[in-house]
Design an enzyme around this catalytic site. Sequence first.
Site, mmCIF file in Angstrom:
data_model
loop_
_atom_site.group_PDB
_atom_site.id
_atom_site.type_symbol
_atom_site.label_atom_id
_atom_site.label_comp_id
_atom_site.label_asym_id
_atom_site.label_seq_id
_atom_site.Cartn_x
_atom_site.Cartn_y
_atom_site.Cartn_z
ATOM 1 C CB THR A 152 -10.865 -2.040 -18.095
ATOM 2 O OG1 THR A 152 -10.009 -1.852 -19.199
ATOM 3 C CG2 THR A 152 -10.110 -2.887 -17.078
ATOM 4 C CG ASP A 153 -10.483 -2.833 -23.507
ATOM 5 O OD1 ASP A 153 -9.916 -2.189 -22.591
ATOM 6 O OD2 ASP A 153 -10.435 -2.467 -24.708
ATOM 7 C CD GLU A 154 -6.298 -0.659 -20.006
ATOM 8 O OE1 GLU A 154 -5.254 -0.810 -19.374
ATOM 9 O OE2 GLU A 154 -6.774 0.457 -20.287
ATOM 10 C CE1 TYR A 177 -7.742 0.535 -14.055
ATOM 11 C CE2 TYR A 177 -7.159 -0.067 -16.319
ATOM 12 C CZ TYR A 177 -8.097 0.350 -15.381
ATOM 13 O OH TYR A 177 -9.403 0.573 -15.784
ATOM 14 C CE LYS A 181 -11.724 -2.024 -13.178
ATOM 15 N NZ LYS A 181 -12.714 -1.253 -12.382
HETATM 16 P P1 NAD Z 1 -11.652 8.099 -12.768
HETATM 17 O O1 NAD Z 1 -10.260 7.893 -12.291
HETATM 18 O O2 NAD Z 1 -11.989 9.303 -13.578
HETATM 19 O O3 NAD Z 1 -12.656 8.116 -11.512
HETATM 20 C C1 NAD Z 1 -12.548 7.213 -10.457
HETATM 21 C C2 NAD Z 1 -13.405 7.738 -9.313
HETATM 22 O O4 NAD Z 1 -13.302 6.807 -8.228
HETATM 23 C C3 NAD Z 1 -12.943 9.109 -8.785
HETATM 24 O O5 NAD Z 1 -14.054 9.955 -8.616
HETATM 25 C C4 NAD Z 1 -12.314 8.769 -7.442
HETATM 26 O O6 NAD Z 1 -12.423 9.817 -6.489
HETATM 27 C C5 NAD Z 1 -13.097 7.540 -7.023
HETATM 28 N N1 NAD Z 1 -12.358 6.684 -6.081
HETATM 29 C C6 NAD Z 1 -11.079 6.257 -6.195
HETATM 30 N N2 NAD Z 1 -10.743 5.526 -5.123
HETATM 31 C C7 NAD Z 1 -11.847 5.456 -4.323
HETATM 32 C C8 NAD Z 1 -12.137 4.829 -3.089
HETATM 33 N N3 NAD Z 1 -11.212 4.108 -2.437
HETATM 34 N N4 NAD Z 1 -13.382 4.956 -2.561
HETATM 35 C C9 NAD Z 1 -14.326 5.700 -3.203
HETATM 36 N N5 NAD Z 1 -14.095 6.331 -4.372
HETATM 37 C C10 NAD Z 1 -12.875 6.213 -4.924
HETATM 38 O O7 NAD Z 1 -12.031 6.754 -13.529
HETATM 39 P P2 NAD Z 1 -12.945 6.540 -14.820
HETATM 40 O O8 NAD Z 1 -12.117 6.676 -16.013
HETATM 41 O O9 NAD Z 1 -14.198 7.298 -14.665
HETATM 42 O O10 NAD Z 1 -13.255 4.971 -14.652
HETATM 43 C C11 NAD Z 1 -14.371 4.529 -13.889
HETATM 44 C C12 NAD Z 1 -14.410 3.017 -13.905
HETATM 45 O O11 NAD Z 1 -14.522 2.561 -15.247
HETATM 46 C C13 NAD Z 1 -13.162 2.359 -13.325
HETATM 47 O O12 NAD Z 1 -13.572 1.246 -12.586
HETATM 48 C C14 NAD Z 1 -12.364 1.963 -14.554
HETATM 49 O O13 NAD Z 1 -11.569 0.827 -14.275
HETATM 50 C C15 NAD Z 1 -13.471 1.648 -15.533
HETATM 51 N N6 NAD Z 1 -13.120 1.840 -16.951
HETATM 52 C C16 NAD Z 1 -12.557 3.014 -17.372
HETATM 53 C C17 NAD Z 1 -12.281 3.189 -18.733
HETATM 54 C C18 NAD Z 1 -11.694 4.474 -19.263
HETATM 55 O O14 NAD Z 1 -11.353 4.543 -20.450
HETATM 56 N N7 NAD Z 1 -11.587 5.515 -18.469
HETATM 57 C C19 NAD Z 1 -12.559 2.153 -19.638
HETATM 58 C C20 NAD Z 1 -13.135 0.975 -19.159
HETATM 59 C C21 NAD Z 1 -13.423 0.832 -17.814
HETATM 60 P P1 TYD Z 2 -4.197 6.127 -21.580
HETATM 61 O O1 TYD Z 2 -5.112 7.268 -21.924
HETATM 62 O O2 TYD Z 2 -3.334 6.236 -20.381
HETATM 63 O O3 TYD Z 2 -5.135 4.835 -21.500
HETATM 64 P P2 TYD Z 2 -4.712 3.259 -21.395
HETATM 65 O O4 TYD Z 2 -3.276 3.154 -21.086
HETATM 66 O O5 TYD Z 2 -5.554 2.781 -20.258
HETATM 67 O O6 TYD Z 2 -5.095 2.662 -22.698
HETATM 68 O O7 TYD Z 2 -3.269 5.848 -22.827
HETATM 69 C C1 TYD Z 2 -3.804 5.577 -24.097
HETATM 70 C C2 TYD Z 2 -2.648 5.256 -25.035
HETATM 71 O O8 TYD Z 2 -1.869 6.433 -25.213
HETATM 72 C C3 TYD Z 2 -1.705 4.219 -24.493
HETATM 73 O O9 TYD Z 2 -1.249 3.399 -25.578
HETATM 74 C C4 TYD Z 2 -0.548 5.006 -23.917
HETATM 75 C C5 TYD Z 2 -0.504 6.215 -24.819
HETATM 76 N N1 TYD Z 2 -0.043 7.471 -24.199
HETATM 77 C C6 TYD Z 2 0.980 8.218 -24.814
HETATM 78 O O10 TYD Z 2 1.536 7.842 -25.862
HETATM 79 N N2 TYD Z 2 1.352 9.398 -24.209
HETATM 80 C C7 TYD Z 2 0.785 9.836 -23.062
HETATM 81 O O11 TYD Z 2 1.198 10.909 -22.546
HETATM 82 C C8 TYD Z 2 -0.263 9.063 -22.462
HETATM 83 C C9 TYD Z 2 -0.916 9.511 -21.188
HETATM 84 C C10 TYD Z 2 -0.654 7.895 -23.077
#
Ligand code: NAD
Ligand code: TYD
Length: 371
Positions: A152-154, A177, A181
């Site tokens: 992630t960019d975080e 989180y 990461k």
């Molecule tokens: P998500 O929470 O939707 O899915 C995570 C998946 O991992 C789920 O299916 C869960 O069952 C599985 N999982 C969790 N713990 C596990 C374990 N111990 N063993 C096996 N499987 C397990 O997450 P997402 O949003 O699809 O993100 C996927 C990846 O991309 C993550 O690594 C996240 O850090 C990264 N990412 C997400 C975003 C975003 O905006 N969602 C952005 C950048 C990077």
């Molecule tokens: P989120 O979707 O949780 O992603 P991330 O924290 O990983 O960026 O949140 C996106 C932005 O929205 C973040 O600045 C937090 C804000 N947010 C709210 O204001 N209200 C909410 O209920 C949630 C879930 C997030």
Amino acid sequence: MLKESSREKFTPWNIGVFNMEWEKTILITGGAGFIGSHLVRLFVNKYQDYRIINLDKLTYAGNLSNLIDLEGSERYFFLKEDICDAERIRSIFGDYDVTDVIHLAAESHVDRSIEGPMEFVMTNVVGTVNLLQCAKDKWGGEKDHVFHHVSTDEVYGSLGTEGLFEETTSYDPRSPYSASKASSDYFVRAFYHTYGLPIKISNCSNNYGSHQFPEKLIPLMINNIVNQKPLPIYGKGENIRDWLWVEDHASAIDEIFHKGCIGDSYNVGGLNEWTNIELVKYLCKIMDIKLGREVGSSERLITYVQDRAGHDLRYAIDASKLERELGWKPSLKFEEGLEKTVDWYLQNSEWIDQVTSGEYKAYYDKMYGAK
Ligand code: NAD
Ligand code: TYD
């Protein structure tokens, strides 16, 4: 619902026969989650010579109905496993002769990491190191493999009003989180430098699209607008996120996995910054129109709530390396992607009902009241 099909199909006598037919056997972890399910679908449909193994623990965030359309594919297998289980993961690498890994399994929600960081340490750090160890032991010094770590960019921390995250920006994680990461990214790099493991890392901005669990901003707001529940904006809503359509993220992973340099990191993003309040107001407007409500009625649901602890102000990605070196660009404009996303949620209310039952339902009802 997809079955746990692989154990039946991979009896010892047929593993060898199958392997002769596959160009690659890719272990995709977290494939039942939001981004993982889009990636699994892309790879199964696009690469006829690959065998895709989706390994997922099916936590609250994993849902096999996300991949119902792949049921019956000879090239797709599902394994319900925990990436922290060293013995099982080691035997899976051996039994299925895994050639490559794309690692997405993670605990992914910042708010949950603030409530309880240890689960994040276990899956995101310990689970990743476990996978790295198994890949290293299986592949030895061979170079014709890829361990692609999806991050992630975080990890870069929080920006002020100016500037963008570049691949060279120092890591400065601030939430449990992002700390977990960042730690996993460091381990991935360490396995490259120390053992020569062929790794790649991608760091992506916030994703949106279909099948995202409705605890994240966009699907939570869509769900609450539909149900006319409060729309909780943390703090003043001035925090900025850089949004990318999930299928564009999947296509970026595809490019990086196939063409990226071993040992490199690639930022992925769409140069698409929105403050949370702007975004939620925009969603209210398009959903009022779609739902045939008076325009402005959903905006009245906006409720300013206590800010998230340590809330990062702004994320914004410079993805120019990915465009320059691999020719990747996002395909979809945000307004178009958001409209597609809203339509998907409106047409798939049973999906929401399914994933918000059980453990999440108690949490949701506590926050927003029972439906
Ligand atoms: P998500 O929470 O939707 O899915 C995570 C998946 O991992 C789920 O299916 C869960 O069952 C599985 N999982 C969790 N713990 C596990 C374990 N111990 N063993 C096996 N499987 C397990 O997450 P997402 O949003 O699809 O993100 C996927 C990846 O991309 C993550 O690594 C996240 O850090 C990264 N990412 C997400 C975003 C975003 O905006 N969602 C952005 C950048 C990077
Ligand atoms: P989120 O979707 O949780 O992603 P991330 O924290 O990983 O960026 O949140 C996106 C932005 O929205 C973040 O600045 C937090 C804000 N947010 C709210 O204001 N209200 C909410 O209920 C949630 C879930 C997030």
